[in-house]
Design a protein around this motif. Structure first.
Motif, PDB file in Angstrom:
ATOM      1  N   ILE D  17       0.860  -1.179   0.000  1.00 11.75           N
ATOM      2  CA  ILE D  17       0.000   0.000   0.000  1.00 11.75           C
ATOM      3  C   ILE D  17       0.898   1.231   0.000  1.00 11.75           C
ATOM      4  CG2 ILE D  17      -1.859   1.169   1.257  1.00 11.75           C
ATOM      5  CD1 ILE D  17      -2.217  -1.814   2.562  1.00 11.75           C
ATOM      6  N   SER D  18       2.003   1.113   0.691  1.00 12.02           N
ATOM      7  CA  SER D  18       3.067   2.127   0.691  1.00 12.02           C
ATOM      8  C   SER D  18       4.327   1.377   1.105  1.00 12.02           C
ATOM      9  CB  SER D  18       2.732   3.253   1.691  1.00 12.02           C
ATOM     10  OG  SER D  18       3.068   2.860   3.008  1.00 12.02           O
ATOM     11  N   PRO D  19       5.503   2.038   1.051  1.00 10.23           N
ATOM     12  CA  PRO D  19       6.702   1.294   1.452  1.00 10.23           C
ATOM     13  C   PRO D  19       6.607   0.762   2.875  1.00 10.23           C
ATOM     14  CG  PRO D  19       7.328   3.345   0.367  1.00 10.23           C
ATOM     15  CD  PRO D  19       5.826   3.390   0.542  1.00 10.23           C
ATOM     16  N   THR D  20       5.780   1.367   3.688  1.00  8.33           N
ATOM     17  CA  THR D  20       5.728   0.944   5.084  1.00  8.33           C
ATOM     18  C   THR D  20       4.357   0.467   5.504  1.00  8.33           C
ATOM     19  OG1 THR D  20       5.391   3.241   5.672  1.00  8.33           O
ATOM     20  CG2 THR D  20       7.651   2.425   5.790  1.00  8.33           C
ATOM     21  N   SER D  21       3.563   0.039   4.556  1.00  4.50           N
ATOM     22  CA  SER D  21       2.273  -0.561   4.892  1.00  4.50           C
ATOM     23  C   SER D  21       1.973  -1.606   3.828  1.00  4.50           C
ATOM     24  CB  SER D  21       1.183   0.530   4.909  1.00  4.50           C
ATOM     25  OG  SER D  21      -0.091  -0.042   5.081  1.00  4.50           O
ATOM     26  N   ASP D 205      -6.872   5.713   2.008  1.00  5.93           N
ATOM     27  CA  ASP D 205      -5.573   6.341   1.764  1.00  5.93           C
ATOM     28  C   ASP D 205      -5.485   7.057   0.421  1.00  5.93           C
ATOM     29  OD1 ASP D 205      -5.661   3.621   0.763  1.00  5.93           O
ATOM     30  OD2 ASP D 205      -3.623   3.994   0.079  1.00  5.93           O
ATOM     31  N   LEU D 308       2.627   7.257  -6.245  1.00 13.70           N
ATOM     32  CA  LEU D 308       3.595   6.197  -6.109  1.00 13.70           C
ATOM     33  C   LEU D 308       3.702   5.908  -4.629  1.00 13.70           C
ATOM     34  CD1 LEU D 308       6.401   7.295  -8.523  1.00 13.70           C
ATOM     35  CD2 LEU D 308       4.774   5.427  -8.772  1.00 13.70           C
ATOM     36  N   PRO D 309       3.862   4.653  -4.275  1.00 14.85           N
ATOM     37  CA  PRO D 309       3.982   4.354  -2.850  1.00 14.85           C
ATOM     38  C   PRO D 309       5.013   5.226  -2.154  1.00 14.85           C
ATOM     39  CG  PRO D 309       3.793   2.333  -4.096  1.00 14.85           C
ATOM     40  CD  PRO D 309       3.874   3.452  -5.101  1.00 14.85           C
ATOM     41  N   SER D 310       6.054   5.612  -2.869  1.00 13.90           N
ATOM     42  CA  SER D 310       7.100   6.388  -2.221  1.00 13.90           C
ATOM     43  C   SER D 310       6.659   7.808  -1.906  1.00 13.90           C
ATOM     44  CB  SER D 310       8.341   6.428  -3.101  1.00 13.90           C
ATOM     45  OG  SER D 310       8.004   7.001  -4.341  1.00 13.90           O
ATOM     46  N   LEU D 314       1.309   9.507   4.141  1.00 14.45           N
ATOM     47  CA  LEU D 314       1.669   9.062   5.486  1.00 14.45           C
ATOM     48  C   LEU D 314       3.011   8.355   5.483  1.00 14.45           C
ATOM     49  CD1 LEU D 314      -1.790   7.637   6.337  1.00 14.45           C
ATOM     50  CD2 LEU D 314      -0.824   9.760   7.174  1.00 14.45           C
ATOM     51  N   GLY D 315       3.427   7.924   4.289  1.00 19.34           N
ATOM     52  CA  GLY D 315       4.683   7.149   4.215  1.00 19.34           C
ATOM     53  C   GLY D 315       5.858   8.081   4.104  1.00 19.34           C
TER      54      GLY D 315
END
Lengths: 315, 315, 315, 315
Positions: D17-21, D205, D308-310, D314-315
């Motif tokens: 979903i993102s680099p940290t999720s 999100d 982009l996830p990056s 929130l990420g």
């Protein structure tokens, strides 16, 4: 965030929804990590949800969207009641449920009974935004102790009883906060015109648990209204059940919800209003059918249980 | 451990070897988690490795097997020297490298130069087993500062120089501890008969980095000997490079290693002895071929670099 | 590889070393994924290891470094024997063990007995590099069936018996390939001067299993030699045990190993040579101590077992 | 499921979903895994969602709850129109959108334009439940090609245009299906009284993306109605936007929705009915506020983009 930053992070939280379905979240900082008498308590800064409280590996609330959960839990019941003065909260350690209840001008006393003082203390120190001014409000009183016993000892005392406990897990202390015997005690603890509301699992992978809690409550109260609100931190539309012998939130038109908020609630709400109310109390067909077909009444001898992950219907 | 316990844990550490190869480890307890001036520092209790130190998401050492890394780093060089008196350690914040060096009876002074005092302090407090008595040994001296500059300012002072730095990463402060200019300074800082040893990536996914470091050192010293020791915490045979202008550990027969340990080392060793020595200094054919074909000499302008995960040869 | 590419990948393989220690690997392509009569079989292209075979969630061999495992398993035993003619392989479905054995000029027959024909067929189709020309070599013969029974029916027939089975897991079919009764049958199946070798867990997290296998074999054969070779695909120094009543590989000087390879082996080896031989047969002190203190002799009634992950000593 | 079974599984799908999720899901079986001209296509059996389609690492639909997504996408628009005869679907490769449209008795033709025939073929073979009888219905026609161009070439032809494309990603082919130029073409392609509906990211999100799509459409059509439906497979309340110059689904009372379904729709629906309709079209306060404050109109030169996830907020 580049991969290189992600790689330096290292620390992650994994919430196991089932053995084969997990949510992995990056953790920017760990504020607190202890084993209390009752559970493992972590306060961490999630990359995606901000600072939050985790109990026994389950996210309880995070700054990103705790307002959705807490407004949904508190306001429909208090608005439906109309003029609540004495409010009892079972659980609610972060203080955010009390914070929302204290926004109602008619409220003169909020008693919060939580089992684990360590959760309250960690929340006060590391999540002060959750409780905000609640802990220092003269109308607020904290009782550290067993919520079930507290309710059983109370007779005709409260206008609203809000159950903000952890999920019923097999053998967990919260199981006995979801049984027919408990709900009868809740009813006894109410003043005339009293209302109750409980968090109740979710309408996604734990729909049958929510349906069983609803069925159980419906044998005790004349009016029961299940409703839901999507909370990103829980990856699901979270479930709530309202109950009373007279008030019926679903019968309140959205415009009345708006005017009651304007009249009775101090400060502004971010999630709850008339149209949100309609959204929450109108449930999709498949969800309603699960409620209609639920048969199991939870008792102290056979409490409800969010399935152990190993017994997950899809797992 | 049942799945249910695993589920309650929640907290995990993920070490990214490359974007598509990760090691996930359960964390029982977090003792310390801070961002220092130089890096993120975590001290955690791993389920599989016991208590350990993590810098920028990379496991540095854990109680389960830090003895393998630290004995392998220190003893071959000091045994090869024969009678080291003054020892310089660059890095080594946990204190375990100093602990091993101080076991040599001939050693009269150990100076440890570490950039990040926060690592030293966290290790002292949460990993006291690592430093053991080193920090209070009268022969030990801590210098907080830049190891490169310290070496450059030293002329003919040390019998042994032990480089226990983090891996050379692009833009990282340790990069300049792996260049030809640095190794020349190391040579200048030695007394006659001096020896040096450096940790040097590994013979698995970073074999080419190790080979480049070896090539670089071989342009400065007459004798260079790469060797390796498998460390579970690193999931790889860890690489080391010994260098000197005279001493040659590979030429020492295993029985001599054993008798030198008996004569010169106080206390018992758990990993290093004569046969271990043979194991470490005999390298497999494919590893030796990588050393033989290495061409790149690392300089301050083009320091070596453990590839960014995104440039991993297999990733 | 950018994060965006990593994100598009989606498919990963997780090898659980224990409930709290996992290796996660990106998968570029899935060639084959079936449930055979005996096990789940996957042939996938790992991002970090290339194409490989996975049985019941455990990586068996991958193109990146299968040569290390297969050369280590086969050549020390055949070199120690000197002039092997008839070779028996138990397991070895990929064909790579046969491929290495057939490199020895003296070998006139290789019989490979594997339980699961589906593994052999998937390997032939999707991993042709593993078997190379072995499957079509006139000296090669495949028997689909129970290796234990095959060995028990053979008397004085083989110069070398190579056991390339999966790890002994509780209740798994390979358990009975690691017991004292089996090793006695192996001895009976040998010609005079015969040798055996078995893969034997590893010297990292399964050191005690390897030590128990070694102890068991040592009650049957006069010479037993444990040795190890680090294999990146297994994240560990893999364990092997050689046994015979006469030949002793550890007594062969490295120069003799080199000259025997030159004389007896067709084609070049990438991992094994004289110095590699010394590396493999010299074991670190802590590993040797584990062998010395092992007491448990595995029997058909109490076979050895790579601990269920839930009983992992560190987990 | 015991840990031991989980351990044997090995195969997992990770949706970032993102680099940290991330959401990690166990995969029981892989049916199909290929790289088409346009994207990576996987058909797998998820442990938690049943068989499903994955494109470029994102779950598109799974048997567990695809009915929620597809009923929500199709029926509100067709019910609001009243008597749709000619329906155009852009995307919709699985055939499930066509399946739902064909349930409307008035429909005489459904044209589905999908870019990637490989998706259609894999769905027909491995997910036959998705298309059901749609692909063989004489009213159905498949066009393999560019949806944007198809719409631009159509003038006054369709009663309903349903956009069932993948999310707008930077540089992705679907980006140009979310711009003001495209919506103008959609309007031109409609008969009088025509309606359109598009999937539109989510209210969790990607709320700002949904708000921007809504803003863009509102500059072209007189009536635009965002709505949402929670889909477990997407972990979020999925977003849709209805638009027309006359019909307004939000103005239809729930009882009328029920009677129109009874009159016009063949077969039963599992998710959509009058009360579900109210639930979907009543949006929470914070979601409505995001729509009200959206300013960005997406154009061909600056298309909208699911971050982009990056670049996750929130990420």
């Amino acid at each position: 965030m580049s991969f290189s930053k992600m790689s330096k992070l290292g620390s992650y939280f994994i919430e196991f929804i089932s053995p084969t379905s997990w949510h992995v979240r990056g953790v920017r900082k760990i504020y607190y990590s202890e084993e209390s008498k009752y559970q493992r308590i972590d306060v961490v800064e999630f990359e995606d949800l901000g600072r939050g409280l985790v109990l026994d590996g389950k996210v309880q609330s995070a700054l990103y969207d705790e307002f959705i959960y807490h407004e949904s839990l508190v306001h429909p019941a208090l608005i439906a009641h109309g003029k609540p003065e004495r409010v009892l909260i079972i659980g609610g350690g972060e203080g955010a449920t009390a914070r929302e209840a204290l926004k109602h001008k008619s409220v003169r006393e909020v008693i919060m009974v939580d089992l684990d003082e360590a959760v309250v203390n960690a929340s006060k120190k590391y999540l002060p935004e959750m409780g905000a001014d609640a802990f220092s409000d003269p109308r607020f009183k904290l009782v550290v102790g067993d919520g079930r016993k507290y309710v059983e000892a109370a007779w005709g005392e409260f206008d609203a009883i809000i159950i903000d406990a952890t999920d019923p897990m097999e053998g967990g202390p919260a199981s006995l906060l979801y049984t027919v015997e408990f709900y009868r005690a809740v009813k006894n603890a109410m003043r005339p015109g009293g209302v109750m509301v409980t968090q109740a699992a979710n309408t996604s992978d734990a729909l049958d648990v929510m349906a069983s809690i609803h069925k159980t409550i419906s044998t005790v109260f004349k009016v029961t209204r299940p409703y839901s609100a999507y909370v990103t931190s829980y990856d699901a539309p979270w479930g709530f059940i309202f109950a009373s012998d007279s008030a019926d939130p679903k019968a309140i038109p959205p415009s009345d919800v708006d005017s009651k908020i304007a009249a009775n609630v101090k400060g502004s709400l971010k999630y709850y209003d008339g149209e949100t109310h309609v959204h929450m109390f109108s449930l999709p067909k498949n969800v309603r059918e699960a409620f209609a077909s639920a048969k199991r009444i939870a008792t102290d001898r056979e409490p409800p249980s969010v399935r152990l992950p190993s017994e997950h219907p899809l797992g």
